[in-house]
Write a protein that holds these residues in place. Structure first.
Motif, PDB file in Angstrom:
ATOM      1  N   ALA A  91       0.828  -1.206   0.000  1.00 52.75           N
ATOM      2  CA  ALA A  91       0.000   0.000   0.000  1.00 52.75           C
ATOM      3  C   ALA A  91       0.864   1.258   0.000  1.00 52.75           C
ATOM      4  CB  ALA A  91      -0.926  -0.012   1.220  1.00 52.75           C
ATOM      5  N   PHE A  92       1.997   1.198   0.671  1.00 46.74           N
ATOM      6  CA  PHE A  92       2.853   2.369   0.836  1.00 46.74           C
ATOM      7  C   PHE A  92       3.362   2.887  -0.505  1.00 46.74           C
ATOM      8  CE2 PHE A  92       7.040   4.329   1.486  1.00 46.74           C
ATOM      9  CZ  PHE A  92       6.714   5.303   2.409  1.00 46.74           C
ATOM     10  N   HIS A  93       3.642   2.004  -1.440  1.00 44.14           N
ATOM     11  CA  HIS A  93       4.278   2.406  -2.692  1.00 44.14           C
ATOM     12  C   HIS A  93       3.293   2.653  -3.832  1.00 44.14           C
ATOM     13  CE1 HIS A  93       8.394   2.316  -1.438  1.00 44.14           C
ATOM     14  NE2 HIS A  93       8.263   1.098  -0.927  1.00 44.14           N
ATOM     15  N   HIS A  94       1.996   2.662  -3.544  1.00 44.55           N
ATOM     16  CA  HIS A  94       1.044   3.075  -4.572  1.00 44.55           C
ATOM     17  C   HIS A  94       1.282   4.550  -4.921  1.00 44.55           C
ATOM     18  CE1 HIS A  94      -0.913  -0.708  -3.896  1.00 44.55           C
ATOM     19  NE2 HIS A  94      -1.901  -0.406  -4.725  1.00 44.55           N
ATOM     20  N   SER A  95       1.049   4.886  -6.163  1.00 39.97           N
ATOM     21  CA  SER A  95       1.313   6.250  -6.617  1.00 39.97           C
ATOM     22  C   SER A  95       0.458   6.549  -7.840  1.00 39.97           C
ATOM     23  CB  SER A  95       2.808   6.425  -6.939  1.00 39.97           C
ATOM     24  OG  SER A  95       3.107   7.774  -7.245  1.00 39.97           O
ATOM     25  N   VAL A  96       0.750   7.657  -8.502  1.00 43.07           N
ATOM     26  CA  VAL A  96       0.097   7.994  -9.764  1.00 43.07           C
ATOM     27  C   VAL A  96       1.150   8.498 -10.741  1.00 43.07           C
ATOM     28  CG1 VAL A  96      -2.176   8.540  -8.788  1.00 43.07           C
ATOM     29  CG2 VAL A  96      -0.451  10.346  -8.978  1.00 43.07           C
ATOM     30  N   ASN A  97       0.995   8.125 -11.996  1.00 42.73           N
ATOM     31  CA  ASN A  97       1.783   8.744 -13.048  1.00 42.73           C
ATOM     32  C   ASN A  97       1.085  10.042 -13.431  1.00 42.73           C
ATOM     33  OD1 ASN A  97       3.765   6.800 -13.148  1.00 42.73           O
ATOM     34  ND2 ASN A  97       2.788   5.618 -14.775  1.00 42.73           N
ATOM     35  N   HIS A  98       1.841  11.109 -13.456  1.00 35.78           N
ATOM     36  CA  HIS A  98       1.218  12.408 -13.659  1.00 35.78           C
ATOM     37  C   HIS A  98       2.221  13.400 -14.237  1.00 35.78           C
ATOM     38  CE1 HIS A  98       3.424  13.157  -9.961  1.00 35.78           C
ATOM     39  NE2 HIS A  98       3.308  14.444 -10.232  1.00 35.78           N
TER      40      HIS A  98
END
Length: 213
Positions: A91-98
């Motif tokens: 969960a900690f390393h979830h992110s978004v490409n933006h």
């Protein structure tokens, strides 16, 4: 190259910084809505609004009665495009490409009538290329009721994240799917106004942006 100031220098994730001015232009030209941060009558405000670009200047508009646009002074404008949801094994390393930009500067009220019309044209053409020449231009009363603001792109930063998730080494063996869920923006089929007085086809400058094109 983009300017580097205390306000635009990234404090974290410096590897995501982009320093080429073309990266700023590409992002601003691709996005349609910005968020304008101002202080009006002592109250901080963030206003979502549309914009247009001419060279190194952004143009914004609104009602002359809008409190947020009367304030002028220092402003911070942000633009973000979401390109993907990055799904990691933890969960900690979830992110978004933006792609995101932050612009600092002083809002300038445009008073020259020629520049005002150029700014309004840039706004219209940014939202709907080809539209300005297809419609009635704003009349004297409409122009009088509209405030046009200019913001120079002298102080700006651009931040970009791309690629797959970056998991901890010990998590790579977990039986959890990881990857990227891309996000795409598309325009739907044009919807004719119900009060259209004439039986007119959808103009080419609108139809060519519809999905499927």
């Amino acid at each position: 190259m983009l300017s580097t100031t205390a306000r635009t220098r990234l404090g974290r994730a410096k590897h995501k910084a982009r320093t080429d001015r073309s990266d700023l232009y590409d992002l601003l030209d691709a996005a349609l809505v910005c968020h304008l941060g101002v202080v009006a009558d002592g109250t901080p405000m963030v206003v979502p609004t549309c914009y247009g670009r001419i060279g190194d200047t952004l143009y914004l508009h609104g009602s002359t009665g809008a409190r947020s646009l009367r304030a002028g002074g220092e402003a911070c404008l942000t633009v973000t495009l979401l390109d993907g949801i990055v799904l990691a094994r933890s969960a900690f390393h979830h992110s978004v490409n933006h792609r995101s930009a932050m612009v600092y500067g002083v809002l300038r009220t445009v008073t020259d009538e020629q520049e005002r019309l150029a700014g309004l044209r840039a706004l219209t053409e940014h939202l709907a290329p080809g539209r300005w020449d297809a419609v009635r231009p704003p009349g004297p009363k409409e122009r009088a009721a509209t405030r046009v603001l200019a913001l120079a792109l002298d102080e700006a930063s651009v931040k970009v994240r791309t690629g797959p998730p970056v998991d901890d080494e010990e998590d790579l063996a977990l039986p959890v799917w990881a990857g990227v869920l891309p996000v795409h923006r598309v325009f739907g089929a044009p919807e004719t106004a119900p009060d259209l007085a004439f039986d007119l086809p959808v103009p080419d400058h609108v139809a060519q942006r519809a999905y499927p094109a």
